[in-house]
Design an enzyme around this catalytic site. Sequence first.
Site, PDB file in Angstrom:
ATOM      1  N   ASP A 218      -8.557  -5.180  -5.853  1.00 61.97           N
ATOM      2  CA  ASP A 218      -8.159  -4.028  -5.045  1.00 61.97           C
ATOM      3  C   ASP A 218      -8.650  -2.767  -5.743  1.00 61.97           C
ATOM      4  O   ASP A 218      -8.071  -2.336  -6.740  1.00 61.97           O
ATOM      5  CB  ASP A 218      -6.636  -4.000  -4.892  1.00 61.97           C
ATOM      6  CG  ASP A 218      -6.161  -2.887  -3.966  1.00 61.97           C
ATOM      7  OD1 ASP A 218      -6.990  -2.068  -3.546  1.00 61.97           O
ATOM      8  OD2 ASP A 218      -4.960  -2.857  -3.665  1.00 61.97           O
TER       9      ASP A 218
ATOM     10  N   SER B 126       0.851  -1.193   0.000  1.00 63.09           N
ATOM     11  CA  SER B 126       0.000   0.000   0.000  1.00 63.09           C
ATOM     12  C   SER B 126       0.889   1.246   0.000  1.00 63.09           C
ATOM     13  O   SER B 126       1.675   1.430  -0.920  1.00 63.09           O
ATOM     14  CB  SER B 126      -0.955  -0.037   1.193  1.00 63.09           C
ATOM     15  OG  SER B 126      -1.988   0.895   1.037  1.00 63.09           O
TER      16      SER B 126
ATOM     17  N   HIS C 242      -7.298  -5.669  -1.363  1.00 64.58           N
ATOM     18  CA  HIS C 242      -6.083  -4.974  -0.926  1.00 64.58           C
ATOM     19  C   HIS C 242      -5.205  -5.883  -0.072  1.00 64.58           C
ATOM     20  O   HIS C 242      -4.044  -5.581   0.176  1.00 64.58           O
ATOM     21  CB  HIS C 242      -6.480  -3.713  -0.160  1.00 64.58           C
ATOM     22  CG  HIS C 242      -5.389  -2.678  -0.056  1.00 64.58           C
ATOM     23  ND1 HIS C 242      -4.742  -2.152  -1.152  1.00 64.58           N
ATOM     24  CD2 HIS C 242      -4.821  -2.073   1.018  1.00 64.58           C
ATOM     25  CE1 HIS C 242      -3.846  -1.258  -0.762  1.00 64.58           C
ATOM     26  NE2 HIS C 242      -3.864  -1.206   0.554  1.00 64.58           N
TER      27      HIS C 242
END
Length: 685
Positions: free
Chosen positions: A629, A546, A661
């Site tokens: 995601d 991320s 994610h």
Amino acid sequence: MKVLKLIIVALLLLECIIPAKAQNMTPETLWKMGRVSDPQLSPDGKVVVYNVRYYNLQANKGHTDIYRINVDGSNKVLLACDSTNYSSPKWSADGNKIFFLCNKSGSNQIWQMDADGSNKAQVSNVTTDISNYGFSLLNHIIWFTQDVKLDKSTQDIYPDLPKATGRIIDNLMYRHWDEWADGTYSHVFVAPYHDGKMVPGSMMDIMRDEKFDSPLKPMGDEGQIAWAHDEKRIAYTCKKLSGKDYATSTNSDIYMFNVITGATVNLSEGMMGYDVNPCFSPDGHKIIWLSMKTAGYEADCNRIFVYDFDTKTKKELTEGFKYSVEKAEWSPDGKMIYFLAGINATEQVFSLNPDANAKDAIKQITNDVADHTDFTLVNNGHENVMVTSMMNISMPTELFNINLTTGASKQITFTNKEILSTFKMGKVEKRMVKATDGKDILTWVIYPPDFDATKKYPALLYCQGGPQSTVSQFFSYRWNFQLMAANGYIIVAPNRRGLPSFGEEWNAEISGDWGGQAMNDLLSAIDNVSKEPFVNKDKLGAVGASFGGYSVYWLMGHHNKRFKTFIAHDGVFDLESMYGTTEELWFPDYDLGGSYYKTPMPESYAKFNPINFVKYWDTPILIIHNEKDFRVPVSQGMEAFTAAQLKNIPSRFLCFPDENHWVLKPQNSVLWQRIFFDWLDRSLK
């Protein structure tokens, strides 16, 4: 022959006496661990029920069981276990029954059983899955949430095209986290409960015809809904915005619905950030909730606000407290409020006296080198009793009995004791590293098992995501520091600028400065540890997901030959294309300063965009990304991989079509780990 038999018997006996040699942790053994959650104390404070989720790696799925155990750690009993999922246990008011969610009938419904696990019976029988539920204090009324269809599908509009797959989209938030909008909304319902059953035909949708969700998607839970003890009022969290406004604002509110009159009141009206998790005082005269001040700032400090129904006023109770509150509840007598908050890269239990002056109101109760992630609280007639769920870098979540006077934590569940006893764990060291501006960076350093200071080890810089998400004492089933250390790496995990639990100023320094001081902090941490004689400075890697993936892409263009390899998972590569494809637009609006086509363009897009520095890339990189995601869309990983390939940089792309994610499926997770360590071993060993 007789002598040979005696020797064999002796060897077998010796094998029983000598403990088996400890092994290093592996991805496969991680999936053998039971995952403890959702502790709930009985009304008398003597017993706690809780969930444990187990996974079958070969079947590639898991199931959840319900256990009970005495608060002193004795008499553990399995109450519900089979291929069915049993979750969300709750005690009846008299402590004789336990309610729970179960999908045995084909959909997720409310069930009940006696406190010993016998006489299981279905309570609800509604048409769709129940996702959350709760009872009024006297168990006369149930609230629950289920999805309600309010928007027309393509087939509803064009019934003569039943096989058409096109989505007709007229507004933003057409997809969220990992789901496309399907025309349904999560609503709160209430219904009478009598004689073991939810009274049929009597349920009420308290959000009827409203195209909003409660709890908030994608990860809101039952903590966002609460009953008043008079059984007449129910408070719920909702973000009553639509389309563009929903995608660009964090403004959720606390609404109160009167079951008798049908009236709804917004208790947090005019408060522009997140307002979540209401909790009525035991006497019903007050209600508290968590509130963020700044509109659009999703990582703002969570404060505790209280509303007084008698005076019709609200005020902050945590003024001057510089840490963000995660969960807050009244004590059963209404004299205290207990809450969780992050402090110095750990999560601890605090108390708040709402009647004391601000200076003396808040006290820290626990001081464990660990994360307390949840708690349950009752009064046994003599004192308040608390059980928390707690984990640390070397231990997955277990339950602990908390002495609210001394702060002492006593472990009462040992779900994974047998598995953990077979592992060698590496030493976890807390190290304070000086940043380039002179401030201290709390950094966890995790050493390989059987660490030998006379040897040299490769080291990994762990880049945290968020970007505002603490590198605390978490035990992860993917980014597991002990697993990385068991593979022969020293792990350097700094709490760089922008991470919570060090005060609001430290937390806020990431916004608008993604490639600035935060990246300097990461480099300061790895530079500090790599000076040690046992670190091989020629074998350093940087890994992260991320915002940690963003960090990896950024460092690829700025590391000055420090690293020999990189791994980026679900990372942000191009700020412009990210802005145009992500769903929660309030995040880049706040953290980047707005859109890339704003006049003048925010400097982040030129100054801190990793794609602008690809010309400096020259280091091998593994890129992992997931197709479901929608927060950081898969095109980010594709763009980065294409750049690396066209520059003839050794690179690999691992893509999961069925993950969001995160990586949640057992076999996908093991594959993730195998590719991860294969890449590191080939690059750094």
